[in-house]
Write a protein that holds these residues in place. Structure first.
Motif, PDB file in Angstrom:
ATOM      1  N   PRO A   1       0.833  -1.214   0.000  1.00 16.39           N
ATOM      2  CA  PRO A   1       0.000   0.000   0.000  1.00 16.39           C
ATOM      3  C   PRO A   1       0.864   1.258   0.000  1.00 16.39           C
ATOM      4  N   THR A   2       0.225   2.388  -0.259  1.00 20.17           N
ATOM      5  CA  THR A   2       0.919   3.674  -0.282  1.00 20.17           C
ATOM      6  C   THR A   2       0.337   4.602   0.774  1.00 20.17           C
ATOM      7  N   VAL A   3       1.234   5.242   1.514  1.00 17.03           N
ATOM      8  CA  VAL A   3       0.864   6.207   2.551  1.00 17.03           C
ATOM      9  C   VAL A   3       1.462   7.559   2.171  1.00 17.03           C
ATOM     10  N   LEU A   4       0.641   8.602   2.213  1.00 16.84           N
ATOM     11  CA  LEU A   4       1.118   9.961   1.953  1.00 16.84           C
ATOM     12  C   LEU A   4       1.388  10.677   3.268  1.00 16.84           C
ATOM     13  N   ILE A   5       2.468  11.449   3.312  1.00 17.86           N
ATOM     14  CA  ILE A   5       2.790  12.267   4.480  1.00 17.86           C
ATOM     15  C   ILE A   5       3.213  13.652   3.993  1.00 17.86           C
ATOM     16  N   GLU A   6       3.267  14.606   4.904  1.00 21.23           N
ATOM     17  CA  GLU A   6       3.789  15.923   4.561  1.00 21.23           C
ATOM     18  C   GLU A   6       5.279  15.814   4.268  1.00 21.23           C
ATOM     19  N   GLU A   7       5.804  16.695   3.417  1.00 18.61           N
ATOM     20  CA  GLU A   7       7.225  16.581   3.059  1.00 18.61           C
ATOM     21  C   GLU A   7       8.120  16.815   4.273  1.00 18.61           C
ATOM     22  N   LEU A   8       7.683  17.584   5.224  1.00 20.07           N
ATOM     23  CA  LEU A   8       8.281  17.641   6.556  1.00 20.07           C
ATOM     24  C   LEU A   8       7.241  17.058   7.500  1.00 20.07           C
ATOM     25  N   ALA A   9       7.566  15.958   8.164  1.00 19.20           N
ATOM     26  CA  ALA A   9       6.527  15.258   8.920  1.00 19.20           C
ATOM     27  C   ALA A   9       7.105  14.579  10.149  1.00 19.20           C
ATOM     28  N   TYR A  10       6.240  14.327  11.097  1.00 23.31           N
ATOM     29  CA  TYR A  10       6.587  13.544  12.281  1.00 23.31           C
ATOM     30  C   TYR A  10       7.171  12.207  11.831  1.00 23.31           C
TER      31      TYR A  10
ATOM     32  N   GLN B   1      -3.790   4.979  -0.044  1.00 23.30           N
ATOM     33  CA  GLN B   1      -4.925   4.596   0.795  1.00 23.30           C
ATOM     34  C   GLN B   1      -5.145   5.556   1.955  1.00 23.30           C
ATOM     35  N   VAL B   2      -4.079   6.283   2.347  1.00 22.65           N
ATOM     36  CA  VAL B   2      -4.213   7.121   3.538  1.00 22.65           C
ATOM     37  C   VAL B   2      -3.247   8.296   3.465  1.00 22.65           C
ATOM     38  N   LEU B   3      -3.691   9.415   4.029  1.00 24.07           N
ATOM     39  CA  LEU B   3      -2.866  10.609   4.210  1.00 24.07           C
ATOM     40  C   LEU B   3      -2.688  10.834   5.701  1.00 24.07           C
ATOM     41  N   CYS B   4      -1.436  10.940   6.168  1.00 23.71           N
ATOM     42  CA  CYS B   4      -1.136  11.222   7.579  1.00 23.71           C
ATOM     43  C   CYS B   4      -0.713  12.681   7.710  1.00 23.71           C
ATOM     44  N   THR B   5      -1.305  13.385   8.652  1.00 25.55           N
ATOM     45  CA  THR B   5      -1.052  14.819   8.758  1.00 25.55           C
ATOM     46  C   THR B   5      -1.234  15.296  10.193  1.00 25.55           C
ATOM     47  N   SER B   6      -0.651  16.459  10.487  1.00 23.88           N
ATOM     48  CA  SER B   6      -0.781  17.096  11.809  1.00 23.88           C
ATOM     49  C   SER B   6      -1.230  18.537  11.596  1.00 23.88           C
ATOM     50  N   PRO B   7      -2.526  18.769  11.409  1.00 18.46           N
ATOM     51  CA  PRO B   7      -2.999  20.094  10.990  1.00 18.46           C
ATOM     52  C   PRO B   7      -3.056  21.140  12.100  1.00 18.46           C
ATOM     53  N   GLU B   8      -3.248  20.731  13.347  1.00 16.69           N
ATOM     54  CA  GLU B   8      -3.360  21.725  14.430  1.00 16.69           C
ATOM     55  C   GLU B   8      -1.994  22.227  14.860  1.00 16.69           C
ATOM     56  N   VAL B   9      -1.068  21.323  15.081  1.00 15.41           N
ATOM     57  CA  VAL B   9       0.310  21.681  15.430  1.00 15.41           C
ATOM     58  C   VAL B   9       1.216  20.835  14.552  1.00 15.41           C
ATOM     59  N   HIS B  10       1.691  21.421  13.472  1.00 18.72           N
ATOM     60  CA  HIS B  10       2.542  20.657  12.566  1.00 18.72           C
ATOM     61  C   HIS B  10       3.898  20.413  13.220  1.00 18.72           C
ATOM     62  N   ASN B  11       4.317  19.168  13.169  1.00 18.86           N
ATOM     63  CA  ASN B  11       5.614  18.773  13.698  1.00 18.86           C
ATOM     64  C   ASN B  11       6.512  18.455  12.498  1.00 18.86           C
ATOM     65  N   PRO B  12       7.574  19.274  12.246  1.00 19.92           N
ATOM     66  CA  PRO B  12       8.335  20.034  13.233  1.00 19.92           C
ATOM     67  C   PRO B  12       8.190  21.556  13.189  1.00 19.92           C
TER      68      PRO B  12
ATOM     69  N   ALA C   1      16.629  18.999  10.565  1.00 22.82           N
ATOM     70  CA  ALA C   1      15.481  18.835   9.675  1.00 22.82           C
ATOM     71  C   ALA C   1      15.532  17.501   8.939  1.00 22.82           C
ATOM     72  N   GLU C   2      16.728  16.922   8.779  1.00 19.50           N
ATOM     73  CA  GLU C   2      16.864  15.645   8.079  1.00 19.50           C
ATOM     74  C   GLU C   2      16.034  14.535   8.729  1.00 19.50           C
ATOM     75  N   GLU C   3      15.790  14.638  10.030  1.00 12.67           N
ATOM     76  CA  GLU C   3      15.031  13.611  10.724  1.00 12.67           C
ATOM     77  C   GLU C   3      13.548  13.653  10.376  1.00 12.67           C
ATOM     78  N   PHE C   4      13.098  14.718   9.725  1.00 12.94           N
ATOM     79  CA  PHE C   4      11.674  14.897   9.453  1.00 12.94           C
ATOM     80  C   PHE C   4      11.323  14.762   7.972  1.00 12.94           C
ATOM     81  N   VAL C   5      12.268  14.305   7.159  1.00 10.37           N
ATOM     82  CA  VAL C   5      12.007  14.115   5.733  1.00 10.37           C
ATOM     83  C   VAL C   5      12.242  12.654   5.371  1.00 10.37           C
ATOM     84  N   CYS C   6      11.708  12.248   4.210  1.00 12.45           N
ATOM     85  CA  CYS C   6      11.965  10.898   3.718  1.00 12.45           C
ATOM     86  C   CYS C   6      13.452  10.750   3.367  1.00 12.45           C
ATOM     87  N   ARG C   7      13.921   9.524   3.322  1.00 13.28           N
ATOM     88  CA  ARG C   7      15.354   9.258   3.196  1.00 13.28           C
ATOM     89  C   ARG C   7      15.985   9.917   1.970  1.00 13.28           C
ATOM     90  N   ASP C   8      15.298   9.895   0.851  1.00  5.68           N
ATOM     91  CA  ASP C   8      15.882  10.421  -0.383  1.00  5.68           C
ATOM     92  C   ASP C   8      15.502  11.879  -0.644  1.00  5.68           C
TER      93      ASP C   8
END
Length: 471
Positions: A197-206, A245-256, A424-431
């Motif tokens: 499956p595929t999961v979408l996240i923010e480009e900077l994300a928890y 199938q799913v989007l994961c997000t933090s809309p009230e307090v975006h981390n980071p 910031a590297e800890e909050f992005v995808c590996r590539d």
């Protein structure tokens, strides 16, 4: 019912649970409720008084804490010594004691990796309630966890969430988890289907979003964002090329970054999710104040999932969180939890049920928020000359580094002067390409003087980069 008591709700100002407390106290004082008599079950008394069962349950909890009532597992709630209510009327005396941590012993070293809660008295309240649970555990100590044994904790969570715009919500909709991260895992386990499956996240994300998705063998795709969060046009384009199938997000307090997604942007994202039949998982663990916009569960009740915990407001030590499914899907989420670990340990649910329903808890969480605000303001006073994002009700700050500093080098330099921060590297995808920025969590477990000294050392580093890059 065990008693011929005929209650009449005492009218007064303030929450209704206080009126229920006063009604029962009056019944005890007048002799209508005698020592040893059994009170009506929660739902029956709620029906008689025409109020919610949660209101009655909270009143029973308060009077049990005070000693006016006693709860016996499997039997019900009984009148105890009526004098106990008078003896315990005063709130628990809470002393604010500084944390005994490594940073206290060496105030030069300050970790800003994760928020460290201030000690405003919740430790004493937790110890008090732990002793109460140990003396007479409502769920016992010889049984597996069950839906019934965890019901008071779910009711307490329901009360804790009062005012949160989640749409129609009942106690059965709440599934308890071992912290917020476990809640995210339970939700994705309930949603994801297929071999890859595929999961979408923010480009900077928890990072926890990415870690859970990868553990479940899902592809993770980042979605571009701006100051208001996910960009709808970018989300639309990505959903056309990926069967997400799913989007994961933090809309009230975006981390980071500490950002916030306005309601119009959320509505656009919810509309895209509907068109592509995509679920939305909302992580609300970092919010300390009131909601500024409706949750996705309210905007898209058929596909909005919600996760939160008490780790950032009361204590992370208890590992107590909760997940809420969209309307009509609570049974799927509940089965996922029960099939994974059968349920939280009963002493934990007993303790957290008492903790979240305690009359002092709102005051303690407000004191926590105010203490964090004090530390945030100190950081802004010292680092405000740089590109800093912050909010008074968010326990971390986002710093975009000036020319001459790269995130990795700055983190190493900060650690060399006794300050640990996250790149910031800890909050992005590996590539993915990370911005030259760092997240600094608020450590309110050290003195304000130690924290300000750490901020000053960071400011000195920013003032003196190792190289200047001309453009």
């Amino acid at each position: 019912m065990g008693t011929i008591w005929r209650p009449e709700l005492v009218e007064g100002q303030g929450p209704k649970y206080k009126s229920v407390v006063a009604t029962i106290r009056d019944g005890i004082d007048a002799g209508a409720l005698k020592i040893g008599e059994k009170l009506p079950p929660v739902r029956e008394l709620a029906w008689q008084l025409k109020i919610t069962p949660g209101t009655v349950a909270r009143a029973y909890t308060i009077l049990t804490d005070e000693g006016a009532l006693r709860a016996e597992v499997g039997r019900g709630t009984f009148v105890a010594n009526p004098r106990a209510a008078r003896i315990s009327d005063a709130p628990i005396e809470i002393d604010v004691i500084p944390h005994s941590t490594e940073e206290n012993n060496n105030p030069y070293n300050v970790s800003l990796f994760s928020p460290h809660l201030p000690c405003v008295g919740q430790d004493k309240l937790i110890r008090h309630l732990m002793a109460q649970v140990a003396a007479n555990p409502p769920s016992g100590v010889m049984h597996y966890p069950s839906r019934d044994s965890a019901r008071p904790a779910r009711q307490a969570v329901l009360r804790w969430l009062e005012g949160t715009p989640l749409g129609p919500l009942g106690e059965k909709d709440i599934v308890l988890s071992q912290g917020g991260q476990n809640g995210i895992l339970l939700v994705l386990q309930s949603i994801l289907e297929g071999r890859k499956p595929t999961v979408l996240i923010e480009e900077l994300a928890y990072p926890g979003f990415r870690r859970v998705a990868e553990m479940l063998r899902a592809d993770v795709v980042p979605v571009p964002m701006d100051a208001d969060g996910i960009i709808p046009e970018a989300l639309e384009e990505i959903t056309r090329t990926h069967d997400a199938q799913v989007l994961c997000t933090s809309p009230e307090v975006h981390n980071p970054t500490g950002g916030f997604t306005p309601v119009a942007r959320r509505e656009a994202i919810a509309a895209i999710a509907r068109r592509h039949d995509m679920q939305i998982v909302e992580d609300d663990c970092y919010r300390m104040g009131v909601n500024r916009a409706p949750s996705y569960r309210m905007l898209a009740p058929e596909r909005g999932w919600y996760v939160s915990s008490i780790a950032k407001t009361i204590t992370p030590a208890l590992r107590f969180g909760f997940a809420i499914a969209p309307e009509g899907k609570w049974s799927v989420l509940r089965r996922t939890a029960e099939h994974s670990f059968f349920g939280l340990a009963t002493p934990v649910t007993d303790l957290c049920g008492l903790l979240l329903a305690h009359p002092q808890i709102d005051d303690l969480t407000e004191k926590t928020r105010q203490a964090f605000d004090k530390y945030v303001q100190s950081a802004v006073n010292i680092l405000g000359g740089y590109d800093l994002s912050w909010r008074a009700d968010v326990p971390f700050l986002w710093l975009r580094l000036p020319l001459g500093w790269r995130a990795g080098a700055f983190c190493q330099a900060a650690e060399a002067v006794g300050v640990q921060i996250r790149s910031a590297e800890e909050f992005v995808c590996r590539d993915a390409r990370a911005p030259h920025a760092v997240r600094m969590a608020v450590n309110a477990g050290v003195s304000i003087e130690s924290f300000e000294a750490a901020m000053t050392r960071l400011c000195q580093l920013l003032d003196n980069p190792p190289e200047q890059i001309s453009v």
